[in-house]
Design an enzyme around this catalytic site. Structure first.
Site, PDB file in Angstrom:
ATOM      1  N   ASP A 249      66.940 -34.568  38.813  1.00  0.00           N
ATOM      2  CA  ASP A 249      67.808 -33.989  39.828  1.00  0.00           C
ATOM      3  C   ASP A 249      69.254 -34.393  39.590  1.00  0.00           C
ATOM      4  OD1 ASP A 249      65.867 -32.819  41.231  1.00  0.00           O
ATOM      5  OD2 ASP A 249      65.768 -34.289  42.853  1.00  0.00           O
ATOM      6  N   LYS A 271      70.306 -29.221  41.199  1.00  0.00           N
ATOM      7  CA  LYS A 271      70.591 -28.086  42.081  1.00  0.00           C
ATOM      8  C   LYS A 271      71.754 -28.518  42.952  1.00  0.00           C
ATOM      9  CE  LYS A 271      66.710 -28.149  44.100  1.00  0.00           C
ATOM     10  NZ  LYS A 271      65.628 -29.015  43.734  1.00  0.00           N
ATOM     11  N   MET A 384      71.199 -34.681  53.925  1.00  0.00           N
ATOM     12  CA  MET A 384      71.942 -33.445  53.676  1.00  0.00           C
ATOM     13  C   MET A 384      72.732 -33.059  54.936  1.00  0.00           C
ATOM     14  SD  MET A 384      68.983 -31.448  51.564  1.00  0.00           S
ATOM     15  CE  MET A 384      67.612 -32.160  52.457  1.00  0.00           C
TER      16      MET A 384
HETATM   17  N1  SAH Z   1      64.211 -37.460  48.055  1.00  0.00           N
HETATM   18  C1  SAH Z   1      65.486 -37.966  48.439  1.00  0.00           C
HETATM   19  C2  SAH Z   1      66.216 -37.016  49.372  1.00  0.00           C
HETATM   20  C3  SAH Z   1      66.561 -35.725  48.718  1.00  0.00           C
HETATM   21  S1  SAH Z   1      67.562 -34.708  49.761  1.00  0.00           S
HETATM   22  C4  SAH Z   1      65.305 -39.336  49.080  1.00  0.00           C
HETATM   23  O1  SAH Z   1      64.168 -39.703  49.371  1.00  0.00           O
HETATM   24  O2  SAH Z   1      66.278 -40.013  49.281  1.00  0.00           O
HETATM   25  C5  SAH Z   1      69.171 -35.147  49.256  1.00  0.00           C
HETATM   26  C6  SAH Z   1      69.836 -35.973  50.311  1.00  0.00           C
HETATM   27  O3  SAH Z   1      69.372 -37.293  50.257  1.00  0.00           O
HETATM   28  C7  SAH Z   1      71.324 -36.093  50.129  1.00  0.00           C
HETATM   29  O4  SAH Z   1      72.009 -34.984  50.651  1.00  0.00           O
HETATM   30  C8  SAH Z   1      71.611 -37.330  50.937  1.00  0.00           C
HETATM   31  O5  SAH Z   1      71.611 -37.054  52.301  1.00  0.00           O
HETATM   32  C9  SAH Z   1      70.394 -38.174  50.635  1.00  0.00           C
HETATM   33  N2  SAH Z   1      70.620 -39.110  49.513  1.00  0.00           N
HETATM   34  C10 SAH Z   1      69.954 -39.175  48.376  1.00  0.00           C
HETATM   35  N3  SAH Z   1      70.401 -40.166  47.601  1.00  0.00           N
HETATM   36  C11 SAH Z   1      71.398 -40.755  48.281  1.00  0.00           C
HETATM   37  C12 SAH Z   1      72.280 -41.841  48.025  1.00  0.00           C
HETATM   38  N4  SAH Z   1      72.216 -42.546  46.906  1.00  0.00           N
HETATM   39  N5  SAH Z   1      73.169 -42.160  48.995  1.00  0.00           N
HETATM   40  C13 SAH Z   1      73.231 -41.492  50.129  1.00  0.00           C
HETATM   41  N6  SAH Z   1      72.435 -40.449  50.416  1.00  0.00           N
HETATM   42  C14 SAH Z   1      71.523 -40.085  49.517  1.00  0.00           C
END
Ligand code: SAH
Length: 465
Positions: A249, A271, A384
């Protein structure tokens, strides 16, 4: 079922038969296949029987059965083709303790002899309880045709090879190997070369199947955590270490991609929310395409693959293509972020549940149970949530949430450029817009950074005011 089929242990034990004519010979042909000691009592034995006796295949006694002759015999056959004589010898054998069969006399027999397909040690016994000899013959002929003549030899040699085959995974893979051996490669080898070819055939076949097994691709759906490589699980590291192909990703950090096997092909399936995106269907197809080439594919997803990760679509695609898969969990952004503000996701007497919600879904802004969330003490981790902050703020205020409810935004969680913005529901916007965050950010509704935390970790609100 009036007769229960069993396989009787006869090795080294006695089987006694009375009679010297056709009926006796028919039974002897079957009995002589065993490793039992066979004794025949007949005043007038046929030349064939005499010949078998001369070859040492049986012991021939040239007189009628007398008491004691069936002593220690497991089985006794009365095959005199004479009812009175059969009845006489059967009584003697019975008294001697043997199980008795009278040829062509089902009612007075203690056991019956089935039709046999002999691929020793594979033996098929067919019985119709005397009702339908024609059916028995047909079934026997069909089975004879189905089982390769060399099956017995193959089974005997195959048995010594069983432990070697344990290198193949249990189940379908092993079954395919054995069926290839018994019904394809094995019979061919015996037919063209002979028994000596069986072991080399087994060895070559096993190599072929091991290679085929390794060739079958596999997909690991792996959580990469929020970015800090130290927040990877050991399982995730091992998977990266073995990967042929890594499909990742946009949010997966370069430091983590560094850990992939050096020869691995790295594919960015990023994406970007609003930029050029690879459609989910294309990503599914990409994963399947590489796995079908026999590769070990690591599908690397930010955080935990089970949280807003479109995991199910990818699993479905693997299933549809018959590809094995495994999910390796990761630390989701909410878990890492809450740790970095020194708070708990749940807390006694404050919130006994926590919601993971998304700011927008495929249809646009995502709706939630705002009324419930607006209650005092509720906590939600909003994924998000940057673009939808104003919408969420409006909904919560509209449903009666306290404007002073703490809200904390954490950008780039666990990375060197992590930023923590502490605000309140009423100030969420325009604070967030002004902050102009470029990295991924998670928003906690209902949580403020722990007061005792180093002030330097938290950007003062005024900076964006
Ligand atoms: N599977 C991921 C989430 C995917 S959706 C998880 O479990 O974290 C993508 C969203 O995850 C981003 O828009 C943000 O809100 C959050 N996110 C993912 N990685 C992040 C990071 N390192 N810092 C802050 N937010 C994060």
């Amino acid at each position: 079922m009036d007769h229960f089929p069993v396989f009787m242990a006869v090795a080294g034990r006695r089987i006694v038969l009375s009679g010297g004519g056709d009926a006796a010979m028919a039974k002897l042909r079957l009995i002589m296949k065993t490793t039992a000691h066979v004794s025949v009592f007949a005043e007038d034995a046929s030349p064939e029987i005499q010949g078998w006796a001369a070859e040492g295949k049986l012991t021939l006694v040239n007189r009628a059965v007398e008491p004691g002759d069936a002593m220690c015999a497991v089985l006794f056959y009365a095959a005199n083709e004479d009812d009175a004589e059969d009845a006489r010898v059967a009584a003697i054998a019975h008294a001697d303790g043997a199980k008795v069969n009278i040829v062509d006399n089902l009612a007075d027999s203690q056991f019956i002899t089935p039709a046999i397909v002999d691929r020793d040690p594979v033996v098929v016994a067919i019985g119709t309880e005397g009702a339908a000899p024609v059916v028995a013959r047909k079934v026997k002929a069909d089975i004879e045709a189905q089982l390769p003549v060399s099956l017995g030899v193959l089974a005997r040699i195959g048995k010594t090879f069983r432990s070697a085959v344990e290198v193949l995974p249990m189940g379908a893979k092993r079954r395919t190997f054995w069926s290839d051996f018994y019904f394809n490669a094995g019979p061919k080898a015996v037919e063209s070369v002979g028994q000596s070819a069986v072991i080399p055939t087994l060895e070559a076949l096993l190599d072929k199947h091991i290679m085929a097994t390794e060739k079958a691709g596999h997909v690991d759906l792996v959580g990469a955590g929020p970015g800090d490589p130290e927040l990877l699980t050991l399982k995730a590291r091992n998977a990266l270490d073995k990967a042929d192909v890594v499909i990742h990703d946009r949010l997966v950090t370069p430091e983590i991609l560094e850990l992939a096997r050096r020869e691995a092909v790295i594919i960015d399936a990023g994406k970007t929310g609003f930029g050029p995106a690879m459609a989910q269907g294309d990503i599914d197809a990409l994963i399947v395409e590489h796995a079908l080439k026999g590769h070990h594919v690591v599908r690397l997803k930010a955080g935990d693959p089970t949280v807003f990760g479109r995991l199910d679509e990818e699993i479905d695609a693997c299933d549809a293509a018959g590809i094995s898969w495994r999910v390796v969990p990761g630390i989701t952004a909410a878990s890492a972020a809450v740790a970095n503000i020194g708070q708990s996701l749940t807390k006694r007497n404050r919130n006994s549940s926590v919601r993971f919600i998304t700011g927008h879904d495929t249809k646009g802004y995502a709706d939630h149970d705002w009324r419930a969330l607006a209650q005092n003490g509720e906590v939600a981790a909003i994924y998000m949530g940057k673009k939808s902050a104003r919408f969420i703020q409006g909904r919560l205020l509209m449903h009666g949430a306290d404007p002073a409810t703490p809200v904390t935004i954490i950008e780039n969680v666990s990375r060197t450029d992590q930023q923590i913005i502490a605000t309140t529901l009423s100030d969420l916007e325009p604070t967030l817009t002004r902050a102009n965050l470029r990295g991924p950010a998670i928003t906690f509704y209902g949580l403020a950074p722990r007061a005792a935390m180093d002030a330097a970790d938290t950007l003062p609100l005024e900076e964006f005011a």
